[in-house]
Write a protein that holds these residues in place. Structure first.
Motif, PDB file in Angstrom:
ATOM      1  N   GLN A 296       0.821  -1.202   0.000  1.00  0.00           N
ATOM      2  CA  GLN A 296       0.000   0.000   0.000  1.00  0.00           C
ATOM      3  C   GLN A 296       0.861   1.260   0.000  1.00  0.00           C
ATOM      4  O   GLN A 296       0.564   2.239  -0.698  1.00  0.00           O
ATOM      5  CB  GLN A 296      -0.939  -0.002   1.218  1.00  0.00           C
ATOM      6  CG  GLN A 296      -2.036  -1.054   1.148  1.00  0.00           C
ATOM      7  CD  GLN A 296      -2.990  -0.813  -0.006  1.00  0.00           C
ATOM      8  OE1 GLN A 296      -3.248   0.326  -0.395  1.00  0.00           O
ATOM      9  NE2 GLN A 296      -3.510  -1.890  -0.578  1.00  0.00           N
ATOM     10  N   ARG A 297       1.941   1.225   0.792  1.00  0.00           N
ATOM     11  CA  ARG A 297       2.833   2.387   0.829  1.00  0.00           C
ATOM     12  C   ARG A 297       3.532   2.598  -0.509  1.00  0.00           C
ATOM     13  O   ARG A 297       3.701   3.735  -0.965  1.00  0.00           O
ATOM     14  CB  ARG A 297       3.866   2.201   1.956  1.00  0.00           C
ATOM     15  CG  ARG A 297       3.289   2.326   3.353  1.00  0.00           C
ATOM     16  CD  ARG A 297       4.327   2.045   4.411  1.00  0.00           C
ATOM     17  NE  ARG A 297       5.414   3.031   4.376  1.00  0.00           N
ATOM     18  CZ  ARG A 297       6.475   2.980   5.185  1.00  0.00           C
ATOM     19  NH1 ARG A 297       6.588   1.999   6.066  1.00  0.00           N
ATOM     20  NH2 ARG A 297       7.409   3.907   5.099  1.00  0.00           N
ATOM     21  N   VAL A 298       3.929   1.492  -1.135  1.00  0.00           N
ATOM     22  CA  VAL A 298       4.568   1.603  -2.446  1.00  0.00           C
ATOM     23  C   VAL A 298       3.584   2.174  -3.465  1.00  0.00           C
ATOM     24  O   VAL A 298       3.932   3.069  -4.255  1.00  0.00           O
ATOM     25  CB  VAL A 298       5.096   0.229  -2.907  1.00  0.00           C
ATOM     26  CG1 VAL A 298       5.499   0.269  -4.379  1.00  0.00           C
ATOM     27  CG2 VAL A 298       6.281  -0.199  -2.058  1.00  0.00           C
TER      28      VAL A 298
ATOM     29  N   CYS B  17       3.744   9.958  -9.497  1.00  0.00           N
ATOM     30  CA  CYS B  17       3.067  10.126 -10.780  1.00  0.00           C
ATOM     31  C   CYS B  17       2.401  11.504 -10.869  1.00  0.00           C
ATOM     32  O   CYS B  17       2.457  12.168 -11.910  1.00  0.00           O
ATOM     33  CB  CYS B  17       2.035   9.019 -10.971  1.00  0.00           C
ATOM     34  SG  CYS B  17       1.126   9.103 -12.524  1.00  0.00           S
ATOM     35  N   GLU B  18       1.780  11.947  -9.770  1.00  0.00           N
ATOM     36  CA  GLU B  18       1.089  13.238  -9.778  1.00  0.00           C
ATOM     37  C   GLU B  18       2.064  14.404  -9.873  1.00  0.00           C
ATOM     38  O   GLU B  18       1.753  15.452 -10.449  1.00  0.00           O
ATOM     39  CB  GLU B  18       0.235  13.360  -8.523  1.00  0.00           C
ATOM     40  CG  GLU B  18      -0.953  12.393  -8.500  1.00  0.00           C
ATOM     41  CD  GLU B  18      -1.706  12.432  -7.182  1.00  0.00           C
ATOM     42  OE1 GLU B  18      -1.234  13.159  -6.274  1.00  0.00           O
ATOM     43  OE2 GLU B  18      -2.746  11.747  -7.064  1.00  0.00           O
ATOM     44  N   LYS B  19       3.269  14.226  -9.294  1.00  0.00           N
ATOM     45  CA  LYS B  19       4.255  15.306  -9.321  1.00  0.00           C
ATOM     46  C   LYS B  19       4.983  15.388 -10.660  1.00  0.00           C
ATOM     47  O   LYS B  19       5.523  16.442 -11.010  1.00  0.00           O
ATOM     48  CB  LYS B  19       5.275  15.106  -8.197  1.00  0.00           C
ATOM     49  CG  LYS B  19       4.696  15.302  -6.803  1.00  0.00           C
ATOM     50  CD  LYS B  19       5.758  15.052  -5.748  1.00  0.00           C
ATOM     51  CE  LYS B  19       5.186  15.212  -4.335  1.00  0.00           C
ATOM     52  NZ  LYS B  19       6.211  14.944  -3.292  1.00  0.00           N
ATOM     53  N   ALA B  20       5.029  14.299 -11.372  1.00  0.00           N
ATOM     54  CA  ALA B  20       5.771  14.281 -12.634  1.00  0.00           C
ATOM     55  C   ALA B  20       5.052  15.131 -13.681  1.00  0.00           C
ATOM     56  O   ALA B  20       3.833  15.051 -13.831  1.00  0.00           O
ATOM     57  CB  ALA B  20       5.926  12.849 -13.140  1.00  0.00           C
ATOM     58  N   ALA B  21       5.805  15.985 -14.345  1.00  0.00           N
ATOM     59  CA  ALA B  21       5.220  16.862 -15.372  1.00  0.00           C
ATOM     60  C   ALA B  21       4.933  16.061 -16.632  1.00  0.00           C
ATOM     61  O   ALA B  21       5.720  15.185 -17.013  1.00  0.00           O
ATOM     62  CB  ALA B  21       6.174  18.003 -15.689  1.00  0.00           C
ATOM     63  N   PRO B  22       3.820  16.355 -17.288  1.00  0.00           N
ATOM     64  CA  PRO B  22       3.538  15.666 -18.549  1.00  0.00           C
ATOM     65  C   PRO B  22       4.502  16.115 -19.641  1.00  0.00           C
ATOM     66  O   PRO B  22       5.056  17.212 -19.574  1.00  0.00           O
ATOM     67  CB  PRO B  22       2.099  16.088 -18.863  1.00  0.00           C
ATOM     68  CG  PRO B  22       1.921  17.389 -18.158  1.00  0.00           C
ATOM     69  CD  PRO B  22       2.762  17.324 -16.914  1.00  0.00           C
TER      70      PRO B  22
ATOM     71  N   ASP C  39       4.427   2.954 -13.919  1.00  0.00           N
ATOM     72  CA  ASP C  39       5.777   3.344 -14.320  1.00  0.00           C
ATOM     73  C   ASP C  39       6.626   3.745 -13.122  1.00  0.00           C
ATOM     74  O   ASP C  39       7.864   3.702 -13.189  1.00  0.00           O
ATOM     75  CB  ASP C  39       5.714   4.502 -15.325  1.00  0.00           C
ATOM     76  CG  ASP C  39       5.082   4.086 -16.643  1.00  0.00           C
ATOM     77  OD1 ASP C  39       5.150   2.882 -16.965  1.00  0.00           O
ATOM     78  OD2 ASP C  39       4.511   4.953 -17.328  1.00  0.00           O
ATOM     79  N   PHE C  40       5.976   4.163 -12.034  1.00  0.00           N
ATOM     80  CA  PHE C  40       6.708   4.666 -10.870  1.00  0.00           C
ATOM     81  C   PHE C  40       6.816   3.621  -9.757  1.00  0.00           C
ATOM     82  O   PHE C  40       7.390   3.910  -8.707  1.00  0.00           O
ATOM     83  CB  PHE C  40       6.006   5.923 -10.324  1.00  0.00           C
ATOM     84  CG  PHE C  40       6.056   7.092 -11.267  1.00  0.00           C
ATOM     85  CD1 PHE C  40       7.129   7.988 -11.239  1.00  0.00           C
ATOM     86  CD2 PHE C  40       5.048   7.304 -12.192  1.00  0.00           C
ATOM     87  CE1 PHE C  40       7.178   9.070 -12.113  1.00  0.00           C
ATOM     88  CE2 PHE C  40       5.092   8.379 -13.065  1.00  0.00           C
ATOM     89  CZ  PHE C  40       6.148   9.267 -13.034  1.00  0.00           C
ATOM     90  N   ILE C  41       6.258   2.421  -9.974  1.00  0.00           N
ATOM     91  CA  ILE C  41       6.299   1.386  -8.933  1.00  0.00           C
ATOM     92  C   ILE C  41       7.734   1.018  -8.541  1.00  0.00           C
ATOM     93  O   ILE C  41       8.066   0.957  -7.351  1.00  0.00           O
ATOM     94  CB  ILE C  41       5.515   0.138  -9.379  1.00  0.00           C
ATOM     95  CG1 ILE C  41       4.018   0.438  -9.438  1.00  0.00           C
ATOM     96  CG2 ILE C  41       5.785  -1.043  -8.449  1.00  0.00           C
ATOM     97  CD1 ILE C  41       3.371   0.684  -8.109  1.00  0.00           C
ATOM     98  N   PRO C  42       8.649   0.752  -9.497  1.00  0.00           N
ATOM     99  CA  PRO C  42      10.017   0.398  -9.084  1.00  0.00           C
ATOM    100  C   PRO C  42      10.687   1.500  -8.252  1.00  0.00           C
ATOM    101  O   PRO C  42      11.341   1.206  -7.237  1.00  0.00           O
ATOM    102  CB  PRO C  42      10.745   0.183 -10.426  1.00  0.00           C
ATOM    103  CG  PRO C  42       9.657  -0.182 -11.388  1.00  0.00           C
ATOM    104  CD  PRO C  42       8.483   0.634 -10.971  1.00  0.00           C
TER     105      PRO C  42
ATOM    106  N   ILE D  24      10.596   3.256  -0.534  1.00  0.00           N
ATOM    107  CA  ILE D  24       9.935   2.745   0.671  1.00  0.00           C
ATOM    108  C   ILE D  24      10.812   1.713   1.376  1.00  0.00           C
ATOM    109  O   ILE D  24      10.947   1.726   2.602  1.00  0.00           O
ATOM    110  CB  ILE D  24       8.566   2.143   0.315  1.00  0.00           C
ATOM    111  CG1 ILE D  24       7.630   3.226  -0.219  1.00  0.00           C
ATOM    112  CG2 ILE D  24       7.944   1.463   1.525  1.00  0.00           C
ATOM    113  CD1 ILE D  24       7.350   4.350   0.746  1.00  0.00           C
ATOM    114  N   THR D  25      11.417   0.795   0.601  1.00  0.00           N
ATOM    115  CA  THR D  25      12.277  -0.211   1.241  1.00  0.00           C
ATOM    116  C   THR D  25      13.483   0.437   1.906  1.00  0.00           C
ATOM    117  O   THR D  25      13.921  -0.009   2.976  1.00  0.00           O
ATOM    118  CB  THR D  25      12.729  -1.246   0.208  1.00  0.00           C
ATOM    119  OG1 THR D  25      13.357  -0.580  -0.901  1.00  0.00           O
ATOM    120  CG2 THR D  25      11.572  -2.072  -0.294  1.00  0.00           C
ATOM    121  N   ALA D  26      14.021   1.492   1.315  1.00  0.00           N
ATOM    122  CA  ALA D  26      15.138   2.207   1.933  1.00  0.00           C
ATOM    123  C   ALA D  26      14.695   2.848   3.249  1.00  0.00           C
ATOM    124  O   ALA D  26      15.430   2.822   4.245  1.00  0.00           O
ATOM    125  CB  ALA D  26      15.687   3.260   0.977  1.00  0.00           C
TER     126      ALA D  26
END
Length: 372
Positions: free
Chosen positions: A201-203, A211-216, A352-355, A361-363
């Motif tokens: 869930q955190r990931v 994704c929301e912060k990334a500019a189109p 696209d931003f999952i990895p 999050i793991t860090a």
């Protein structure tokens, strides 16, 4: 997406987890072992989780609980497992809990308590007990010790207990105990632990934020425009065709059969009682011949007719249907596309931003551990 199941090896230090992990994740030969194994000192030789493919699917080795060097806490075990599983892409877990039969005392109850504290009470339904180092338990005590393990496991709601031996075991015996372990794991469901669910869930939330912060970005793309059209084609069509066929059928009918039988026949005839002439003469004609009617019998042939039922074959018309093929025109509605070049703003998807999100999050989770 379909669930990816990983099996977690869990238990006290020096219970044989790494040795078993090596056997399951390699070809079973000593020269191919990939993990360091314990030396009997009580120190866990596995510090970080390790997810690998194995003979029983995805396999995760974990540090032994109650590590004498106190490099991690039992509370951190769930997070460590979640990290290892997430790194390997697994989404659900099954557990193999180790209990060494070489020890004089039984640690299974404490191990199961620690398992529940780390992963929640639902984990017991997805757990298999592996009784290891069976060769170090005297044969006369082995079955009794195994029965105690089964009873202790059953009290906690765990039904699957498998006897296991890593040393002094033939290839045939290895294959047999491996099949028993596979069958036991197949008999328990996979679950998603709280820590694993929380991590996912955190990931996902972090990926959404990224994704929301990334500019189109602007891209020239070929937009496909759908166009409908009708395509006519001839296709064969089966249908039921009626026709008349003549079939031979048996028909019963009645007829008359003559027969002749003899019957008694009564008939009448005229008889004359003639008087003597002299009597007639002397009586001056008073005496005359007497005429009377008599009845006679005789047998005569009579023809009679009996009614009998007979069978004969007749040809009768029968309406039937048969499969025939005719041509039929079918009008198919179809769509086709044409490409139109257009400049559009393209946003990357959350996937696209999952990895990147998982790495962040793991860090953060690793940095929160009290012991490194």
């Amino acid at each position: 997406s379909p669930s990816v199941v990983a099996t977690v090896l869990y238990g006290p230090t020096q219970a044989g987890k790494s040795t078993t992990f090596n056997f399951l994740s390699t070809n079973g030969k000593k020269d191919s072992y990939v993990e360091e194994v314990g030396d009997g000192s009580g120190e866990s030789v596995t510090v970080n989780t390790c997810l690998r493919d194995s003979k029983i699917g995805h396999l995760l080795d974990t540090p032994g609980i109650n590590d004498s060097m106190l490099r991690f806490t039992n509370d951190e075990a769930g997070k460590k497992v979640a990290l290892g599983v997430a790194d390997g892409g697994a989404t659900k877990l099954k557990f193999v809990v180790f209990e060494s039969m070489a020890n004089d005392s039984m640690n299974l109850r404490n191990t199961l308590v620690a398992l529940v504290e780390s992963f929640g009470k639902d984990v017991l339904g997805s757990t298999v007990i592996l009784a290891t180092k069976a060769d170090r338990c005297k044969e006369e005590h082995r079955e009794k010790r195994l029965e105690k393990l089964r009873n202790a496991a059953a009290q906690k709601g765990v039904d699957q207990v498998v006897l296991w031996q890593n040393e002094d075991v033939s290839e045939e015996e290895q294959a047999m105990q491996l099949n028993r372990l596979k069958d036991a794991l197949a008999g328990v469901p996979a679950i998603q632990t709280d820590d694993l669910e929380d991590l996912q869930q955190r990931v996902l939330q972090r990926a959404q934020e990224l994704c929301e912060k990334a500019a189109p970005r602007e891209e020239t793309v070929n937009l496909e425009v759908d166009e409908e059209y009708v395509d006519s084609r001839e296709v064969p069509e089966e249908y039921d065709e009626e026709y008349v066929d003549y079939e031979s059928q048996n028909e019963e009918y009645e007829t008359f059969v003559p027969r002749t039988e003899m019957m008694d026949f009564e008939y009448e005839y005229k008889a004359v009682d003639r008087k003597p002439f002299i009597a007639k003469l002397f009586t001056l004609g008073l005496v005359q011949d007497e005429h009377y009617t008599k009845t006679g019998k005789k047998q005569v042939p009579v023809t009679k007719y009996d009614t009998v039922t007979r069978s004969r074959s007749v040809q009768r018309p029968v309406k039937k249907t048969r499969k025939a093929v005719r041509s039929k025109t079918v009008h198919d509605k179809k769509t086709r596309t044409k490409s139109v070049a257009e400049t559009v703003q393209v946003r990357r998807t959350v996937e696209d931003f999952i990895p990147e999100a998982r790495q962040q999050i793991t860090a953060e989770i690793r940095a929160s551990f009290k012991h490194s």
